[in-house]
Design a protein around this motif. Structure first.
Motif: not given
Lengths: 171, 480
Positions: A99-122
């Motif tokens: 289940l933990g592995g599944l969680f990691v995979v889910q996180f990776l798919t959700a965040f991969l491809g998105k712009k990384t790095g820290m944005n300034a807070l609105p």
């Protein structure tokens, strides 16, 4: 590197390290201690996100009150020899790992491809997490639910005492 | 802001008094007389305050609650129910040797929760109100701590109630996700336009309906009702099954009204109609086979939730008759169901004796007045004219027919006929059978509970003979 990134790196490494130590400790009390460290690291992370109020509450409620409960439960359960317990949990460990592995995979798919790095807070979100911001909303817009919740808690406290107290002698 | 406090006076006053009562209770020894006086005074004053705000119509505290009209009408019903319960509870508690201590403040807390539910103008408030009421009910149903059944009822109610709360909160979260607001008006506005996530909205509404159906004890979420109503102290059951149900419907009505614009394919309407039909059939058919009077009345209260849901169907079909029908029926239901349970509580003997229907054999000889009053309540519950129950049913049935649900009305009529069997069965038992050989000879007088009975009986007869009075008030407040 800005100070935020440095702080984030230190705190997140600390959080992960204490998390790992939490699940690998044999002694339940030292595991609980790692959990406290973990909570403090998380509180620090909240601070870097401008959420002072949540950070303080995290320490007060989780590291304070909830941890006391955890320690009490450990004390009352009197778990005894840890080695005897580990054998029984092998099935559960596998399931937890899966289940933990599944969680990691889910996180990776959700965040991969998105712009990384820290944005300034609105600008708007800067004030949400502050004590002032929360207090402002709590005592104006959410005044009524805030008061009503206190009524709910009061009723629950009275009720739990009532159900738990000793029976009166016939009066 | 002053206006807000002034118009929400019924809620604030009652909540503050409930807290004060608790402190009084803790400080003064042997305080049961003082707290009793204080609590009925509080309920009376709250009722008057509610009547005073009845004409207003608006919101307070940044649109969190509504004040006046709808909520105030329910406030009066809750105060009336709580007042009658408190009066009936006094002799009962003395006989059962229960301490009064927290009973009064818990009842007041429960009433404040119900009032918050009825006044809610936001899902957030609705949730808090439901929880205050439920927490008080969990505790009150376990009030007889020495009785295993009472504790079992409390635990069962608590576990199932917590489960239902989960559905409720999840539904609210999904509706928030779909519309972006907790506020009733904004949800109503959003539901009129094309939603970005219509399926989210539908699932949310479905979960919300499950949660509320549980609180109203509608099929298939009625299973807790017989066990809890049987196990709880009888006066608490009287309170839960009347005021609690009224509160559930006070929350149900606005919810159905605000989500109905999103119901373009009439799915919610059909589901409500099916739940309504199933609830009344299951309630009445199960009541047929009961031998315990509290269980029988519990199933009958399930059936009444079914009738009331016909009004919800009418509301979701935008028929104004639904609102006035439900309001009238709830007013009538309060008195007839409360009266019936109070009679049960008077005849009950400690150790859960005298609760079988068999024990009512020949009651007319031992207690002619109680038997006559019970007959009035039973006839009213069965919906036989000229009592209040008949007109209540009549308005709900016509509301359903006018909304195009003739089949639902036919089922309602059939299940009413089924219900006549066990209501009249009890009357036959009281009047036409010989008392058991072990029939008790020492009878206790009802004491001040007779006030409750007198008020309930007069109200049932009065509402039945002159329904126009209450209906005029309802029409004045809500238009048609």
């Amino acid at each position: 590197m800005s100070t935020t990134v440095i702080l984030f790196t230190i705190l997140s490494i600390g959080a992960i390290a204490s998390g790992i130590s939490l699940v690998t400790r044999r002694n339940p009390v030292s595991a609980a201690m790692s959990l406290i460290v973990h909570f403090f690291m998380l509180a620090g992370l909240y601070l870097t996100l401008q959420a002072q109020f949540v950070a303080i509450i995290q320490i007060l409620v989780y590291a304070g009150a909830i941890m006391v409960l955890v320690i009490f439960v450990i004390m009352l359960l009197n778990l005894g020899k840890e080695e005897n317990l580990t054998e029984k949990f092998s099935m559960r460990t596998t399931l937890a790992l899966a289940l933990g592995g599944l969680f990691v995979v889910q996180f990776l798919t959700a965040f991969l491809g998105k712009k990384t790095g820290m944005n300034a807070l609105p600008e708007k979100s800067m004030s949400i997490g502050t004590t002032e911001g929360i207090g402002n909303v709590l005592f104006t817009q959410y005044l009524f639910p805030f008061e009503a919740i206190s009524l709910l808690l009061l009723a629950a406290i009275v009720g739990s005492i009532l159900l738990a107290k000793r029976k009166h002698e016939a009066s | 802001m002053e206006q807000d406090f002034l118009l929400s006076a019924p809620i604030t006053f009652l909540s503050i008094m409930a807290t004060i009562l608790m402190v009084v209770d803790a400080l003064i020894k042997k305080s049961s007389k003082i707290t009793f006086t204080l609590s009925w005074l509080t309920l009376g004053i709250t009722g008057v305050l509610a009547a005073w705000t009845l004409k207003h119509n608006g919101t307070a505290f940044n649109g969190m609650i509504t004040v006046g009209s709808f909520g105030a009408f329910f406030d009066i019903l809750f105060c009336m129910g709580a007042l009658l319960t408190l009066i009936a509870a006094r002799p009962y508690m003395q006989r059962e040797n229960l301490e009064h201590d927290e009973f009064h403040s818990l009842i007041l807390f429960a009433v404040s929760g119900m009032m918050i539910m009825a006044h809610a103008n936001s899902l957030l408030i609705l949730f808090i109100g439901i929880e205050i009421m439920s927490v008080c009910f969990y505790i009150l149903s376990g009030y007889m701590r020495s009785s295993v059944r009472s504790v079992e009822a409390s635990l069962k109610y608590f576990l199932l109630g917590a489960f239902a709360t989960g559905f409720l909160v999840y539904g609210m979260a999904l509706i928030y996700g779909a519309t972006g607001s907790f506020d009733y008006n904004q949800i109503f506005m959003a539901a009129q336009h094309e939603l970005r996530f219509p399926s989210l909205m539908m699932i949310g509404i479905g979960l919300l309906l499950i949660g509320l159906s549980f609180k109203a004890a509608a099929f298939p979420f009625h299973q807790w009702a017989p066990d809890v109503y049987q196990g709880a102290p009888t006066v608490v059951t009287a309170f839960m099954s009347t005021a609690g149900k009224i509160a559930a419907f006070s929350a149900f009505m606005p919810i159905v009204a605000i989500v109905s614009p999103a119901d373009t394919e009439m799915k919610i309407q059909i589901i409500l109609a099916i739940i309504s039909a199933a609830t009344m059939l299951v309630g009445n058919i199960s009541a047929l086979t009961q031998t315990n009077i509290k269980r029988m009345l519990a199933y009958s209260s399930v059936a009444h939730a079914g009738y009331l849901m016909m009004g919800l169907v009418a509301i979701s079909a935008h028929h104004a008759r639904g609102v006035s029908g439900i309001l009238y029926y709830l007013s009538a239901y309060l008195f007839m169901q409360l009266g019936a349970f109070v009679i049960v509580s008077i005849l009950e003997r400690s150790g859960e004796k005298n609760l079988e229907i068999e024990d009512y054999a020949g009651l007319s000889k031992r207690h002619p007045v109680l038997a006559a009053l019970m007959t009035i309540f039973m006839l009213s519950l069965a919906g036989i004219p000229p009592f209040a129950g008949f007109f209540g049913k009549y308005y709900l049935f016509t509301a359903a027919i006018e909304s195009g649900y003739t089949w639902l009305t036919i089922i309602a009529v059939i299940s009413s006929i089924i219900s006549v069997y066990f209501y009249i069965g009890l009357i036959v038992k009281m009047y036409f059978t010989e008392p058991n050989e072990s029939g008790e000879s020492t009878q206790q007088l009802p004491g001040i509970a007779s006030i409750t009975l007198a008020v309930s009986a007069v109200a049932v007869v009065f509402l039945g003979l002159m329904p126009a009075g209450l209906l005029d008030v309802i029409k004045l407040l809500f238009g048609n």
